[in-house]
Design a protein around this motif. Structure first.
Motif, PDB file in Angstrom:
ATOM      1  N   GLY A 207      -2.365 -14.395  -4.134  1.00  0.00           N
ATOM      2  CA  GLY A 207      -1.864 -12.830  -3.667  1.00  0.00           C
ATOM      3  C   GLY A 207      -2.789 -11.619  -4.280  1.00  0.00           C
ATOM      4  O   GLY A 207      -2.905 -10.533  -3.530  1.00  0.00           O
ATOM      5  N   HIS A 208      -3.114 -11.883  -5.266  1.00  0.00           N
ATOM      6  CA  HIS A 208      -3.965 -10.985  -6.222  1.00  0.00           C
ATOM      7  C   HIS A 208      -5.333 -10.532  -5.104  1.00  0.00           C
ATOM      8  O   HIS A 208      -5.489  -9.171  -4.907  1.00  0.00           O
ATOM      9  CB  HIS A 208      -4.548 -11.212  -7.394  1.00  0.00           C
ATOM     10  N   PRO A 209      -6.105 -11.410  -4.775  1.00  0.00           N
ATOM     11  CA  PRO A 209      -7.232 -11.045  -3.936  1.00  0.00           C
ATOM     12  C   PRO A 209      -6.978 -10.408  -2.568  1.00  0.00           C
ATOM     13  O   PRO A 209      -7.510  -9.484  -2.048  1.00  0.00           O
ATOM     14  CB  PRO A 209      -7.957 -12.369  -3.785  1.00  0.00           C
ATOM     15  N   VAL A 210      -5.800 -11.038  -2.078  1.00  0.00           N
ATOM     16  CA  VAL A 210      -5.094 -10.316  -0.652  1.00  0.00           C
ATOM     17  C   VAL A 210      -4.930  -8.921  -0.953  1.00  0.00           C
ATOM     18  O   VAL A 210      -5.447  -7.820  -0.250  1.00  0.00           O
ATOM     19  CB  VAL A 210      -3.955 -11.193  -0.108  1.00  0.00           C
ATOM     20  N   ALA A 211      -4.030  -8.606  -2.163  1.00  0.00           N
ATOM     21  CA  ALA A 211      -3.703  -7.416  -2.237  1.00  0.00           C
ATOM     22  C   ALA A 211      -4.762  -6.339  -2.536  1.00  0.00           C
ATOM     23  O   ALA A 211      -4.906  -5.301  -2.081  1.00  0.00           O
ATOM     24  CB  ALA A 211      -2.668  -7.184  -3.419  1.00  0.00           C
ATOM     25  N   PHE A 212      -5.706  -6.606  -3.544  1.00  0.00           N
ATOM     26  CA  PHE A 212      -6.912  -5.994  -3.863  1.00  0.00           C
ATOM     27  C   PHE A 212      -7.829  -5.648  -2.771  1.00  0.00           C
ATOM     28  O   PHE A 212      -8.452  -4.756  -2.528  1.00  0.00           O
ATOM     29  CB  PHE A 212      -7.656  -6.430  -5.026  1.00  0.00           C
ATOM     30  N   GLY A 213      -7.932  -6.698  -1.853  1.00  0.00           N
ATOM     31  CA  GLY A 213      -8.805  -6.758  -0.781  1.00  0.00           C
ATOM     32  C   GLY A 213      -8.255  -5.804   0.452  1.00  0.00           C
ATOM     33  O   GLY A 213      -9.255  -5.074   1.020  1.00  0.00           O
ATOM     34  N   ALA A 214      -6.911  -5.930   0.522  1.00  0.00           N
ATOM     35  CA  ALA A 214      -6.398  -4.931   1.551  1.00  0.00           C
ATOM     36  C   ALA A 214      -6.541  -3.340   0.931  1.00  0.00           C
ATOM     37  O   ALA A 214      -6.848  -2.578   1.606  1.00  0.00           O
ATOM     38  CB  ALA A 214      -4.878  -5.200   1.629  1.00  0.00           C
ATOM     39  N   LEU A 215      -6.471  -3.390  -0.281  1.00  0.00           N
ATOM     40  CA  LEU A 215      -6.562  -1.938  -0.898  1.00  0.00           C
ATOM     41  C   LEU A 215      -8.214  -1.479  -0.780  1.00  0.00           C
ATOM     42  O   LEU A 215      -8.159  -0.393  -0.384  1.00  0.00           O
ATOM     43  CB  LEU A 215      -6.393  -2.023  -2.346  1.00  0.00           C
ATOM     44  N   ALA A 216      -8.907  -2.401  -0.845  1.00  0.00           N
ATOM     45  CA  ALA A 216     -10.388  -2.055  -0.831  1.00  0.00           C
ATOM     46  C   ALA A 216     -10.679  -1.582   0.758  1.00  0.00           C
ATOM     47  O   ALA A 216     -11.415  -0.753   1.043  1.00  0.00           O
ATOM     48  CB  ALA A 216     -11.352  -3.061  -1.176  1.00  0.00           C
ATOM     49  N   LEU A 217     -10.129  -2.409   1.470  1.00  0.00           N
ATOM     50  CA  LEU A 217     -10.205  -2.260   2.917  1.00  0.00           C
ATOM     51  C   LEU A 217      -9.441  -0.727   3.430  1.00  0.00           C
ATOM     52  O   LEU A 217     -10.388   0.003   4.232  1.00  0.00           O
ATOM     53  CB  LEU A 217      -9.574  -3.240   3.813  1.00  0.00           C
ATOM     54  N   PHE A 218      -8.443  -0.378   2.884  1.00  0.00           N
ATOM     55  CA  PHE A 218      -7.750   0.794   3.432  1.00  0.00           C
ATOM     56  C   PHE A 218      -8.788   1.861   2.926  1.00  0.00           C
ATOM     57  O   PHE A 218      -8.784   2.940   3.302  1.00  0.00           O
ATOM     58  CB  PHE A 218      -6.331   0.829   3.051  1.00  0.00           C
ATOM     59  N   ALA A 219      -9.117   1.660   1.472  1.00  0.00           N
ATOM     60  CA  ALA A 219      -9.785   2.755   0.867  1.00  0.00           C
ATOM     61  C   ALA A 219     -11.210   2.861   1.447  1.00  0.00           C
ATOM     62  O   ALA A 219     -11.946   4.012   1.536  1.00  0.00           O
ATOM     63  CB  ALA A 219     -10.141   2.481  -0.681  1.00  0.00           C
ATOM     64  N   LEU A 220     -11.875   1.790   2.130  1.00  0.00           N
ATOM     65  CA  LEU A 220     -13.107   1.850   2.997  1.00  0.00           C
ATOM     66  C   LEU A 220     -12.702   2.700   4.277  1.00  0.00           C
ATOM     67  O   LEU A 220     -13.612   3.551   4.819  1.00  0.00           O
ATOM     68  CB  LEU A 220     -13.441   0.608   3.431  1.00  0.00           C
ATOM     69  N   ILE A 221     -11.762   2.533   4.910  1.00  0.00           N
ATOM     70  CA  ILE A 221     -11.329   3.307   5.912  1.00  0.00           C
ATOM     71  C   ILE A 221     -11.075   4.670   5.888  1.00  0.00           C
ATOM     72  O   ILE A 221     -11.760   5.777   6.506  1.00  0.00           O
ATOM     73  CB  ILE A 221     -10.077   2.650   6.695  1.00  0.00           C
ATOM     74  N   GLU A 222     -10.275   4.852   4.599  1.00  0.00           N
ATOM     75  CA  GLU A 222     -10.308   6.561   4.088  1.00  0.00           C
ATOM     76  C   GLU A 222     -11.629   7.140   4.163  1.00  0.00           C
ATOM     77  O   GLU A 222     -11.820   8.170   4.255  1.00  0.00           O
ATOM     78  CB  GLU A 222      -9.469   6.284   2.810  1.00  0.00           C
ATOM     79  N   LEU A 223     -12.501   6.219   3.228  1.00  0.00           N
ATOM     80  CA  LEU A 223     -13.778   6.950   2.876  1.00  0.00           C
ATOM     81  C   LEU A 223     -14.638   7.087   4.287  1.00  0.00           C
ATOM     82  O   LEU A 223     -14.994   8.040   4.233  1.00  0.00           O
ATOM     83  CB  LEU A 223     -14.617   5.719   2.269  1.00  0.00           C
TER      84      LEU A 223
END
Length: 170
Positions: A11-27
């Motif tokens: 779950g850790h890689p999934v959660a942090f990967g999703a966080l990075a993905l949504f931050a990239l969209i926001e960026l």
């Protein structure tokens, strides 16, 4: 039923990967709006510009440090700083405060959500609505991640490892 350690390992890689993905969209959204405001000088006011730039900064912050925690968790062993409850809690709590401020600031500036069919004051209405929505999505994600780390911290303390113990048992 899978053990909590296997849930964390997957779950850790999934959660942090999703966080990075949504931050990239926001960026991407914040960078586009910032570029438009800079090139066309059509920002409705300095408060909007400053808040969009703050979200741009928070997106970079989240991608860089979230990415470090993602890679560090995958590469490092169970006794590493990147797997400790205290380290995760500190990063997520600080990130939660900063994202909460960002989401609240853009929401206050836009007066909630903009109705792009009736308002004429804000240019790039749809993009500003998306910026606000993704900011709140990231706040919710970080909140849930922070709660999970808090639960793992309580479990670590009960095991006798304290908060310096790992998210995953050695």
């Amino acid at each position: 039923m899978p053990s909590m350690n296997s849930v964390v390992r997957k779950g850790h890689p999934v959660a942090f990967g999703a966080l990075a993905l949504f931050a990239l969209i926001e960026l991407s959204i914040a960078a586009w709006i910032t570029a438009k405001y800079n090139s066309k000088h059509n920002s409705p006011g300095s408060s909007v510009t400053v808040r969009v730039r703050y979200i741009l900064f928070m997106s970079v912050w989240t991608i860089v440090f979230g990415g470090l925690y993602l890679v560090g968790f995958i590469v490092a062993g169970a006794g590493s700083m990147f797997t400790s409850v205290a380290s995760h809690f500190f990063f997520l709590f600080l990130t939660w405060i900063l994202w909460l401020a960002a989401a609240a600031a853009i929401t206050q500036t836009l007066g909630g959500a903009l109705n792009c069919h009736t308002q004429t004051y804000f240019v790039y209405c749809g993009q500003l609505n998306a910026l606000e929505g993704f900011a709140w999505l990231i706040v919710v994600m970080v909140t849930l991640m922070l709660l999970f780390v808090l639960i793992r911290g309580i479990q670590s303390a009960r095991r006798g490892d304290g908060f310096a113990g790992g998210l995953v048992e050695a």
